[in-house]
Design a protein around this motif. Structure first.
Motif, PDB file in Angstrom:
ATOM      1  N   GLY A  70     -17.624  15.047 -10.479  1.00 35.95           N
ATOM      2  CA  GLY A  70     -17.497  14.241 -11.433  1.00 35.95           C
ATOM      3  C   GLY A  70     -18.413  13.611 -11.824  1.00 35.95           C
ATOM      4  N   LYS A  99     -21.070  10.941 -11.969  1.00 34.36           N
ATOM      5  CA  LYS A  99     -21.502   9.324 -12.996  1.00 34.36           C
ATOM      6  C   LYS A  99     -23.134   9.350 -13.056  1.00 34.36           C
ATOM      7  N   ASP A 100     -22.748   8.329 -14.186  1.00 30.58           N
ATOM      8  CA  ASP A 100     -23.889   7.897 -14.945  1.00 30.58           C
ATOM      9  C   ASP A 100     -24.723   7.255 -14.107  1.00 30.58           C
ATOM     10  N   GLY A 115     -22.577   3.916 -12.558  1.00 30.96           N
ATOM     11  CA  GLY A 115     -21.574   4.365 -11.770  1.00 30.96           C
ATOM     12  C   GLY A 115     -21.033   4.822 -11.634  1.00 30.96           C
ATOM     13  N   GLU A 116     -20.374   4.778 -13.583  1.00 32.50           N
ATOM     14  CA  GLU A 116     -19.216   5.767 -14.032  1.00 32.50           C
ATOM     15  C   GLU A 116     -19.161   7.000 -14.133  1.00 32.50           C
ATOM     16  N   ILE A 117     -18.095   7.570 -14.045  1.00 33.02           N
ATOM     17  CA  ILE A 117     -17.985   9.174 -15.229  1.00 33.02           C
ATOM     18  C   ILE A 117     -17.899   9.043 -16.514  1.00 33.02           C
ATOM     19  N   ILE A 147     -24.925   8.766  -5.957  1.00 32.35           N
ATOM     20  CA  ILE A 147     -24.659   9.594  -7.087  1.00 32.35           C
ATOM     21  C   ILE A 147     -25.484  10.775  -7.629  1.00 32.35           C
ATOM     22  N   SER A 200     -23.706  13.797  -6.871  1.00 31.16           N
ATOM     23  CA  SER A 200     -22.676  14.044  -8.232  1.00 31.16           C
ATOM     24  C   SER A 200     -22.798  15.262  -9.033  1.00 31.16           C
TER      25      SER A 200
END
Length: 403
Positions: free
Chosen positions: A131, A133-134, A138-140, A208, A211
């Motif tokens: 997963g 994340k950017d 902060g989103e995938i 982050i 991830s």
């Protein structure tokens, strides 16, 4: 199953991590994958889950050993036959899978500098499963917006390193194009990471980064003020360690399907088991002859099966107690510790046999539920957690006394 359906299966991000065709490790592997999937569908319903898990192990072994880079047709046929046998016999582990489990720590990630290779894409797939994340949103990221990002910029690498080392997969990660090109650009991490932390907090940024399989230690290396070639080498060595740990945790030890809380708990139980083995070894002072005969017989049989299956090179001495203990399960550790002759040597650490038996039972129930994909009740979960804590306390207090 046709090839299109097989590709669709691989696009299950949480299982295989293939977010787009360009991140598929091997197109040449699809016919074998499709044939094996079709065979699994014909198995009795109660056997399909186990077969699926075995197929996944074969898949990842093939990806990270670049198995389908050579003669595809003969490899596909051999793999299909090997897996079909394995589905019927748990001990018939294919050589390719056994080899991967033995040698995955030897993978030369630093030399993987070409986007699209099996190992390169396999790492990207692993990041998708985690997963990743950017760093800004902060989103995938959606697949169509992904960029293959240099963590330490390529422009710095061309000046400081030379060659292709800056392009290693250990220095790459998926980010949104806008983040890569317009926010990070050609800046070193010691410029952009402090900015991110100042605006979002260190803990949030570290979460982050994790991830992306970039550890806290790796972040600290990247943030060094006078970041140079030696720091780069230290960074990629640390990230290699983190990636290998993820491969072992998710793929070798089959924690891929577990939710994060059970994944962590399973690892904790494993740590307890390793500590128990060490306690037994120390208490028996390495004397393998002290193992009760009924336990020794079962362990020897297990060792014989393993050595035949893995074609052992003979460099392991299975007469050592430490090696034998690797083939003990939790219940056999319990039987040994509670053995009438041996118990006086362990009683000081564990108190009473009754308490020890209860805690072993709770720990075993939780581990079996996790490992065999059974639902774990809240009672079993809490009792198992309490048992792990109890063992940790017993083993720690005893270690403190003997220190």
């Amino acid at each position: 199953m046709n090839l299109e359906e097989a590709t669709g299966q691989l696009r299950q991000v949480q299982t295989y991590g293939v977010t787009a065709s360009r991140f598929l490790p091997y197109a040449s592997m699809l016919p074998a994958f499709a044939s094996i999937r079709s065979h699994i569908k014909k198995l009795p319903a109660e056997r399909r889950l186990g077969a699926q898990l075995k197929m996944r192990k074969w898949y990842w072994a093939s990806v990270f050993t670049s198995r389908y880079s050579g003669s595809v047709e003969s490899t596909s046929t051999r793999d299909f036959l090997d897996l079909r046998t394995w589905f019927d016999d748990d001990d018939a582990i294919p050589g390719a899978v056994a080899e991967f489990e033995r040698r995955f720590k030897d993978i030369d990630f630093a030399s993987e500098v070409k986007s699209g290779s099996s190992i390169y894409n396999g790492v990207f797939n692993l990041l998708s499963i985690k997963g990743a994340k950017d760093w800004i949103s902060g989103e995938i990221p959606p697949a169509e917006k992904l960029d293959d990002h240099h963590i330490v910029p390529a422009s710095w690498g061309r000046k400081q390193l030379g060659g292709n080392r800056i392009n290693t997969i250990l220095n790459r990660t998926p980010l949104v194009s806008e983040t890569n090109r317009h926010v990070i650009s050609d800046r070193l991490p010691n410029e952009y990471l402090p900015e991110l932390m100042a605006n979002n907090g260190r803990d949030q940024v570290l979460a982050i980064m994790e991830s992306h399989l970039i550890s806290g230690r790796a972040v600290d290396i990247l943030m060094r003020e006078d970041f140079g070639p030696d720091d780069f080498e230290e960074f990629i060595a640390e990230r290699r360690h983190t990636i290998l740990s993820a491969i072992e945790d998710l793929l070798i030890k089959e924690r891929l399907d577990l939710p994060p809380n059970l994944r962590a708990l399973d690892a904790r139980i494993e740590g307890t088991e390793l500590s128990l083995r060490k306690r037994v070894e120390d208490t028996l002072q390495g004397d393998a002859s002290a193992i009760p005969q009924h336990i020794s017989d079962k362990v020897e049989e297990r060792i014989q099966k393993a050595t035949r299956r893995q074609a052992s090179s003979g460099d392991e001495d299975f007469s050592l107690l430490s090696k034998k203990l690797e083939y003990f399960d939790l219940r056999e550790l319990q039987d040994l510790i509670q053995n009438k002759t041996l118990w006086p040597s362990f009683a000081g650490a564990f108190g009473s046999k009754e308490a020890l038996a209860t805690k072993f039972g709770q720990l075993a129930e939780l581990r079996n539920g996790i490992r065999h994909s059974r639902s774990v009740s809240q009672i079993a979960l809490k009792e198992g957690e309490a048992a792990a804590l109890w063992f940790e306390g017993c083993l720690k207090s005893r270690s403190t006394e003997t220190a």
